[in-house]
Motif scaffolding. Structure first.
Motif, PDB file in Angstrom:
ATOM      1  N   PHE A  68       1.377  -1.479   0.294  1.00  0.00           N
ATOM      2  CA  PHE A  68       0.014  -0.002   0.307  1.00  0.00           C
ATOM      3  C   PHE A  68       1.006   1.350   0.041  1.00  0.00           C
ATOM      4  O   PHE A  68       1.905   1.323   0.644  1.00  0.00           O
ATOM      5  CB  PHE A  68      -1.192   0.161   1.213  1.00  0.00           C
ATOM      6  N   GLY A  69       0.696   2.447  -0.965  1.00  0.00           N
ATOM      7  CA  GLY A  69       0.989   3.594  -1.159  1.00  0.00           C
ATOM      8  C   GLY A  69       2.803   3.460  -2.051  1.00  0.00           C
ATOM      9  O   GLY A  69       3.033   2.463  -2.126  1.00  0.00           O
ATOM     10  N   LYS A  70       3.555   3.856  -0.985  1.00  0.00           N
ATOM     11  CA  LYS A  70       5.461   3.488  -1.676  1.00  0.00           C
ATOM     12  C   LYS A  70       5.376   2.116  -1.006  1.00  0.00           C
ATOM     13  O   LYS A  70       5.622   1.987   0.641  1.00  0.00           O
ATOM     14  CB  LYS A  70       6.168   4.424  -1.014  1.00  0.00           C
ATOM     15  N   PRO A  71       6.218   1.087  -1.196  1.00  0.00           N
ATOM     16  CA  PRO A  71       6.854   0.007  -0.727  1.00  0.00           C
ATOM     17  C   PRO A  71       7.814   0.000  -0.091  1.00  0.00           C
ATOM     18  O   PRO A  71       8.213   1.011  -0.610  1.00  0.00           O
ATOM     19  CB  PRO A  71       7.203  -0.624  -1.687  1.00  0.00           C
ATOM     20  N   ARG A  72       7.912  -0.868   0.797  1.00  0.00           N
ATOM     21  CA  ARG A  72       9.587  -1.002   2.146  1.00  0.00           C
ATOM     22  C   ARG A  72      10.066  -1.331   1.048  1.00  0.00           C
ATOM     23  O   ARG A  72      10.209  -2.651  -0.135  1.00  0.00           O
ATOM     24  CB  ARG A  72       8.671  -1.617   2.605  1.00  0.00           C
ATOM     25  N   LYS A  73      11.098  -1.512   2.016  1.00  0.00           N
ATOM     26  CA  LYS A  73      12.705  -1.819   1.760  1.00  0.00           C
ATOM     27  C   LYS A  73      12.733  -3.227   0.660  1.00  0.00           C
ATOM     28  O   LYS A  73      12.960  -4.039   0.332  1.00  0.00           O
ATOM     29  CB  LYS A  73      13.359  -1.282   2.141  1.00  0.00           C
ATOM     30  N   ASP A  74      12.029  -4.292   2.097  1.00  0.00           N
ATOM     31  CA  ASP A  74      11.703  -5.536   2.193  1.00  0.00           C
ATOM     32  C   ASP A  74      11.560  -6.268   1.031  1.00  0.00           C
ATOM     33  O   ASP A  74      11.625  -7.430   0.452  1.00  0.00           O
ATOM     34  CB  ASP A  74      11.865  -6.066   2.919  1.00  0.00           C
ATOM     35  N   GLN A  75      10.002  -5.630   0.970  1.00  0.00           N
ATOM     36  CA  GLN A  75       9.182  -5.955  -0.627  1.00  0.00           C
ATOM     37  C   GLN A  75      10.009  -6.008  -2.093  1.00  0.00           C
ATOM     38  O   GLN A  75       9.595  -6.103  -3.053  1.00  0.00           O
ATOM     39  CB  GLN A  75       7.869  -4.267  -0.768  1.00  0.00           C
ATOM     40  N   ILE A  76      10.629  -4.019  -1.997  1.00  0.00           N
ATOM     41  CA  ILE A  76      11.339  -4.360  -3.058  1.00  0.00           C
ATOM     42  C   ILE A  76      12.534  -5.188  -3.178  1.00  0.00           C
ATOM     43  O   ILE A  76      12.339  -6.138  -4.489  1.00  0.00           O
ATOM     44  CB  ILE A  76      11.905  -3.424  -3.634  1.00  0.00           C
ATOM     45  N   GLU A  77      13.118  -5.677  -2.399  1.00  0.00           N
ATOM     46  CA  GLU A  77      14.115  -6.680  -2.395  1.00  0.00           C
ATOM     47  C   GLU A  77      13.475  -8.217  -2.850  1.00  0.00           C
ATOM     48  O   GLU A  77      14.072  -8.605  -3.802  1.00  0.00           O
ATOM     49  CB  GLU A  77      14.832  -6.676  -0.819  1.00  0.00           C
ATOM     50  N   ARG A  78      12.579  -8.355  -1.818  1.00  0.00           N
ATOM     51  CA  ARG A  78      11.873  -9.652  -2.458  1.00  0.00           C
ATOM     52  C   ARG A  78      11.469  -9.882  -4.061  1.00  0.00           C
ATOM     53  O   ARG A  78      11.874 -10.935  -3.770  1.00  0.00           O
ATOM     54  CB  ARG A  78      10.895  -9.599  -1.012  1.00  0.00           C
ATOM     55  N   ALA A  79      10.752  -8.660  -4.365  1.00  0.00           N
ATOM     56  CA  ALA A  79      10.758  -8.900  -6.146  1.00  0.00           C
ATOM     57  C   ALA A  79      11.619  -8.224  -6.660  1.00  0.00           C
ATOM     58  O   ALA A  79      11.911  -9.613  -7.784  1.00  0.00           O
ATOM     59  CB  ALA A  79      10.068  -7.290  -6.013  1.00  0.00           C
ATOM     60  N   LYS A  80      12.774  -7.926  -6.106  1.00  0.00           N
ATOM     61  CA  LYS A  80      14.109  -7.744  -7.043  1.00  0.00           C
ATOM     62  C   LYS A  80      14.738  -9.365  -7.352  1.00  0.00           C
ATOM     63  O   LYS A  80      14.828 -10.193  -8.583  1.00  0.00           O
ATOM     64  CB  LYS A  80      15.379  -7.192  -6.634  1.00  0.00           C
ATOM     65  N   LYS A  81      14.682 -10.248  -6.157  1.00  0.00           N
ATOM     66  CA  LYS A  81      15.188 -11.679  -5.709  1.00  0.00           C
ATOM     67  C   LYS A  81      14.420 -12.494  -6.767  1.00  0.00           C
ATOM     68  O   LYS A  81      14.570 -13.656  -7.368  1.00  0.00           O
ATOM     69  CB  LYS A  81      15.611 -12.027  -4.542  1.00  0.00           C
TER      70      LYS A  81
END
Length: 170
Positions: A68-81
């Protein structure tokens, strides 16, 4: 068999369901399928698919909570992996069909650049069928795809207050 790029997008229900249906059909024809789910990390019924089909593998790349809203760092990292993992699976030659579920939403949220997704598309072996789902498919992706289906909501029981039901929506 030549593989194509399919995109299922739009604001209507059924994008993931269509991709899962295609996956089951392919598995019944003896093809090997990989499903990578972006933004999803909670228990859903489709995670049990390999109990019924040994030639379908499914992995979630999201966190248990929604973005929701701005993605968190852990969400971005999981997506990148997840994108790295999906890239390896696409290139491996092991799978006939690769489904990247909710990838369009991940692109929309800024998890991936156009260049990253273009590189993924460019590296797809000719035999691999690539299915990409999610709302907000960018125009450039739809132009690049061989098949685009837009799910359009006409009527939905959510608007009557009916919650998601196990086995139907999750």
């Amino acid at each position: 068999m030549r593989g194509y790029v399919q995109v299922y997008t739009g604001d209507g229900k059924g994008k993931t369901t269509a991709a899962l249906g295609l996956s089951v059909r392919a598995a019944c024809a003896g093809l090997k399928v990989f499903i990578g789910q972006f933004l999803k990390g909670s228990e859903t019924s489709e995670l049990k698919i390999n109990e019924f089909f040994s030639n379908i593998e499914i992995v979630q790349y999201g966190t248990p909570d929604f973005v929701f809203g701005k993605p968190r760092k852990d969400q971005i990292e999981r997506a990148k992996k997840g994108l790295d993992d999906a890239q390896k699976r696409i290139s491996s030659g092991e799978y006939d069909i690769v489904v990247l579920d909710e990838l369009c939403v991940a692109i929309h949220l800024g998890f991936f650049s156009r260049e990253e997704i273009e590189a993924l598309l460019n590296s797809k072996p000719e035999h691999v069928e690539l299915v990409i789902t999610g709302r907000y498919a960018p125009e450039w992706l739809m132009e690049r795809a061989d098949l685009v289906t837009e799910m359009r909501e006409v009527k939905h029981y959510y608007k009557k207050g009916i919650s998601a039901r196990k086995g139907i929506e999750f």
